[in-house]
Design a protein around this motif. Structure first.
Motif, PDB file in Angstrom:
ATOM      1  N   GLU A 118     -35.331  -5.590 -18.606  1.00  0.00           N
ATOM      2  CA  GLU A 118     -34.713  -5.162 -19.858  1.00  0.00           C
ATOM      3  C   GLU A 118     -35.635  -5.346 -21.058  1.00  0.00           C
ATOM      4  N   THR A 119     -36.179  -6.535 -21.248  1.00  0.00           N
ATOM      5  CA  THR A 119     -36.932  -6.797 -22.490  1.00  0.00           C
ATOM      6  C   THR A 119     -38.112  -7.740 -22.305  1.00  0.00           C
ATOM      7  N   TYR A 124     -40.321  -8.166 -25.655  1.00  0.00           N
ATOM      8  CA  TYR A 124     -40.789  -6.789 -25.793  1.00  0.00           C
ATOM      9  C   TYR A 124     -40.627  -6.284 -27.227  1.00  0.00           C
ATOM     10  N   SER A 125     -41.687  -5.657 -27.729  1.00  0.00           N
ATOM     11  CA  SER A 125     -41.621  -5.086 -29.073  1.00  0.00           C
ATOM     12  C   SER A 125     -42.117  -3.643 -29.114  1.00  0.00           C
ATOM     13  N   ILE A 144     -33.612  -7.830 -31.034  1.00  0.00           N
ATOM     14  CA  ILE A 144     -33.936  -6.595 -30.310  1.00  0.00           C
ATOM     15  C   ILE A 144     -32.772  -5.619 -30.420  1.00  0.00           C
ATOM     16  N   GLY A 146     -31.840  -1.672 -29.229  1.00  0.00           N
ATOM     17  CA  GLY A 146     -32.244  -0.498 -28.473  1.00  0.00           C
ATOM     18  C   GLY A 146     -32.101   0.770 -29.296  1.00  0.00           C
ATOM     19  N   PRO A 178     -31.786  -9.828 -25.797  1.00  0.00           N
ATOM     20  CA  PRO A 178     -32.711  -9.895 -24.668  1.00  0.00           C
ATOM     21  C   PRO A 178     -32.155  -9.339 -23.369  1.00  0.00           C
ATOM     22  N   GLN A 180     -29.763  -6.865 -23.496  1.00  0.00           N
ATOM     23  CA  GLN A 180     -29.406  -5.491 -23.849  1.00  0.00           C
ATOM     24  C   GLN A 180     -27.950  -5.118 -23.557  1.00  0.00           C
TER      25      GLN A 180
END
Length: 258
Positions: A118-119, A124-125, A144, A146, A178, A180
Motif C-alpha cells: 500500500e504505502t 511512500y511519497s 498520506i 490517495g 499508511p 489506505q
C-alpha cells in the motif's frame, strides 16, 4: 591553467587508487566475498509462513502498548528493512487480534505485506528524495492521501462521504493513511490501538489494527482460501494478492521485500 589541470588529474588518479586499495582491504576481511546480501527464494505458499514469534505483552495496558515491543522490533527492523514503528504496530495488532478474534490466526507479516504494497509502510511519497516518516508517536508525516476517487481511468467513482473530515476532500473520497482506508471503510473498521481513544487512519498502530479488523471478519487466515479472500477484500486483484503474499513471505524469511 596547465598546472591546475595537471593537479586535478593527479587528484583523480590518487582517489581511484585509494578506492581500489580500500575495496581490496575490505574484501580481505570477507574472504574475497563482496558485501552483498544473498536473498533466499520466496516461497509461493498461501498463506505465507508466519513471521518471527511476537513476545507476549499486556495489550490491555493503558497507553501505547506497541511501545512495549521495541526491544523485539528494533533488531528485526534492521534485518528486514522496515521501520521499528511499523513492525511494532503490526505485531501489536497481531496480539490484539489473538485476544479479540482468536480463530482468525492473523500474523504480523501479513499486515506488513499489506503495508509494503500500500504505502511502503507509510514512507511512500512518489519521489526518491522526499519519503515520509513515522514520528515518535506513530503518525505518518506528512499524512498520506490517495488520488481522488473520481471515476478517472483505473479508479472507482466515490463521491464524498465524510465532508472531507478524514481525507480533506469534500467532492470525492480518497484513501487515507499508511494502510489506505477510504472514509466509509474507516467508519466500519477503524479502531484505536495507541490508547488515546481516537481511531486515526494516519496513526500506524490504529491503521494496523483496523486492517486486522477488516481481514479477520469471520475468517480463519490459516486456511489458504480464506487468507486469499481476506486480501481480496482489501483490493480485488489477483496480482495484489501475489504482491502481498510475496512481501509477507519475505518478511517471514527475515529479509526485505522486493
Amino acid at each position: 591553467m596547465g598546472r591546475k589541470a595537471a593537479g586535478c588529474g593527479l587528484g583523480v588518479i590518487l582517489a581511484v587508487v585509494l578506492v581500489i586499495s580500500f575495496v581490496g582491504w575490505a574484501l580481505s576481511f570477507l574472504g574475497g566475498q563482496a558485501p552483498i546480501r544473498q536473498m533466499r527464494p520466496v516461497p509461493v505458499d498461501m498463506p505465507p509462513a508466519r513471521g518471527a514469534a511476537v513476545p507476549a505483552i499486556d495489550v490491555h495496558a493503558p497507553g501505547r502498548t506497541a511501545d512495549k515491543l521495541t526491544f523485539w522490533a528494533d533488531p528485526l527492523a534492521a534485518e528486514i528493512g522496515v521501520s521499528s514503528a511499523a513492525i511494532r504496530a503490526y505485531a501489536n495488532a497481531e496480539l490484539i487480534a489473538q485476544d479479540a478474534w482468536p480463530t482468525c490466526n492473523l500474523s504480523w507479516n501479513t499486515l506488513a505485506g499489506l503495508g509494503y504494497v500500500e504505502t511502503r509502510h507509510g514512507t511512500y511519497s512518489g519521489t526518491l528524495f522526499n519519503s515520509r516518516q513515522i514520528d515518535e508517536n506513530g503518525y505518518v508525516l506528512p499524512p498520506i492521501l490517495g488520488p481522488a476517487l473520481d471515476g478517472s481511468p483505473g479508479f472507482a467513482e466515490i463521491r464524498d462521504t465524510d465532508g472531507g473530515r478524514l481525507d480533506t476532500d469534500t467532492e470525492y473520497d480518497r484513501a487515507v493513511g499508511p494502510m489506505q482506508f477510504i472514509p466509509t471503510s474507516w467508519e466500519r473498521f477503524g479502531l484505536d490501538a495507541n490508547g488515546d481513544w481516537v481511531a486515526d487512519p494516519n496513526q500506524i498502530d490504529d491503521a494496523a489494527l483496523s486492517a486486522a479488523n477488516l481481514l479477520c471478519q469471520g475468517r480463519d487466515l490459516s486456511v489458504p482460501e480464506q487468507w486469499q479472500e481476506a486480501i481480496l477484500s482489501y483490493n480485488r486483484s489477483n496480482q495484489y494478492v501475489i504482491n502481498v503474499r510475496n512481501a509477507a513471505a519475505s518478511y517471514a524469511l527475515g529479509q526485505p521485500a522486493s
